[in-house]
Design a protein around this motif. Sequence first.
Motif, PDB file in Angstrom:
ATOM      1  N   UNK A  22       0.831  -1.203   0.000  1.00 23.98           N
ATOM      2  CA  UNK A  22       0.000   0.000   0.000  1.00 23.98           C
ATOM      3  C   UNK A  22       0.867   1.256   0.000  1.00 23.98           C
ATOM      4  N   UNK A  23       1.895   1.296   0.842  1.00 22.80           N
ATOM      5  CA  UNK A  23       2.777   2.471   0.904  1.00 22.80           C
ATOM      6  C   UNK A  23       3.445   2.721  -0.442  1.00 22.80           C
ATOM      7  N   UNK A  24       3.863   1.667  -1.098  1.00 23.90           N
ATOM      8  CA  UNK A  24       4.506   1.788  -2.407  1.00 23.90           C
ATOM      9  C   UNK A  24       3.541   2.382  -3.431  1.00 23.90           C
ATOM     10  N   UNK A  25       2.299   1.907  -3.437  1.00 29.66           N
ATOM     11  CA  UNK A  25       1.310   2.436  -4.376  1.00 29.66           C
ATOM     12  C   UNK A  25       0.975   3.891  -4.076  1.00 29.66           C
ATOM     13  N   UNK A  26       0.895   4.246  -2.795  1.00 30.48           N
ATOM     14  CA  UNK A  26       0.610   5.641  -2.438  1.00 30.48           C
ATOM     15  C   UNK A  26       1.730   6.557  -2.942  1.00 30.48           C
ATOM     16  N   UNK A  27       2.973   6.156  -2.722  1.00 28.25           N
ATOM     17  CA  UNK A  27       4.101   6.971  -3.180  1.00 28.25           C
ATOM     18  C   UNK A  27       4.086   7.094  -4.701  1.00 28.25           C
ATOM     19  N   UNK A  28       3.853   6.007  -5.379  1.00 23.71           N
ATOM     20  CA  UNK A  28       3.824   6.023  -6.844  1.00 23.71           C
ATOM     21  C   UNK A  28       2.723   6.945  -7.363  1.00 23.71           C
ATOM     22  N   UNK A  29       1.540   6.859  -6.757  1.00 24.13           N
ATOM     23  CA  UNK A  29       0.425   7.701  -7.192  1.00 24.13           C
ATOM     24  C   UNK A  29       0.704   9.176  -6.931  1.00 24.13           C
ATOM     25  N   UNK A  30       1.331   9.489  -5.799  1.00 24.25           N
ATOM     26  CA  UNK A  30       1.665  10.886  -5.498  1.00 24.25           C
ATOM     27  C   UNK A  30       2.701  11.419  -6.483  1.00 24.25           C
ATOM     28  N   UNK A  31       3.665  10.591  -6.848  1.00 25.11           N
ATOM     29  CA  UNK A  31       4.695  11.024  -7.799  1.00 25.11           C
ATOM     30  C   UNK A  31       4.099  11.249  -9.187  1.00 25.11           C
ATOM     31  N   UNK A  32       3.345  10.286  -9.665  1.00 24.89           N
ATOM     32  CA  UNK A  32       2.781  10.390 -11.011  1.00 24.89           C
ATOM     33  C   UNK A  32       1.655  11.407 -11.100  1.00 24.89           C
ATOM     34  N   UNK A  33       0.870  11.531 -10.037  1.00 29.27           N
ATOM     35  CA  UNK A  33      -0.242  12.472 -10.027  1.00 29.27           C
ATOM     36  C   UNK A  33       0.178  13.884  -9.680  1.00 29.27           C
ATOM     37  N   UNK A  34       1.421  14.015  -9.172  1.00 31.55           N
ATOM     38  CA  UNK A  34       1.985  15.322  -8.834  1.00 31.55           C
ATOM     39  C   UNK A  34       1.190  16.056  -7.754  1.00 31.55           C
ATOM     40  N   UNK A  35       0.508  15.287  -6.885  1.00 33.34           N
ATOM     41  CA  UNK A  35      -0.218  15.875  -5.768  1.00 33.34           C
ATOM     42  C   UNK A  35      -0.410  14.826  -4.682  1.00 33.34           C
TER      43      UNK A  35
END
Length: 134
Positions: A57-70
Motif C-alpha cells: 500500500x505504501x509503495x502504491x501511495x508513493x507512486x500515485x503521489x509522484x505520477x499524479x503530482x499531488x
Amino acid sequence: MQTKAILAQADVINVLDAAQKEADSNNWPVTIAVTDDGGHLLALRRLDGAAPFSAEVATHKARSAALGRKETQVFEEMINGGRTAFVTAPLQGLLSGGVPITVDGHVVGAVGISGVKPDQDVQVAKAGVAAITG
C-alpha cells in the motif's frame, strides 16, 4: 536542454530516517516507501509491527503521489466527494498518505506511508518530506 533535480541516495535516507523518527515518536508501526519522480521505488522501510500488507500500500501511495503530482489525499477526497469514476484511473493507492517531494516547483519523488489512520499516515509522510525540503 532542461535540467532537473533528482533524489540522491543521501536524500532518500534522510526522508526514511525523518519519517521513521516521526512514526517512532508516536509508536506507529508503518511502512515508508520513497519513489523517484516516475514512481519507481527507491527505498522501502517496514517498521517493526507494521503489517506486511502495508508495504504494498505504501509503495502504491508513493507512486500515485509522484505520477499524479499531488497528495493522494486529493484523489481520495475527489472519489469520496462523488467522482467515483476516478477509481478507474490507472493508479493504485488513491488513499491518504502519499505526498510528493517538490524542489523548485518540480516533483522529484514522493513518500508513501501505510499502517495507521489516514491523517497519521500523512503526518509521517510530511515529516519525511520536510527533512529535505525544509
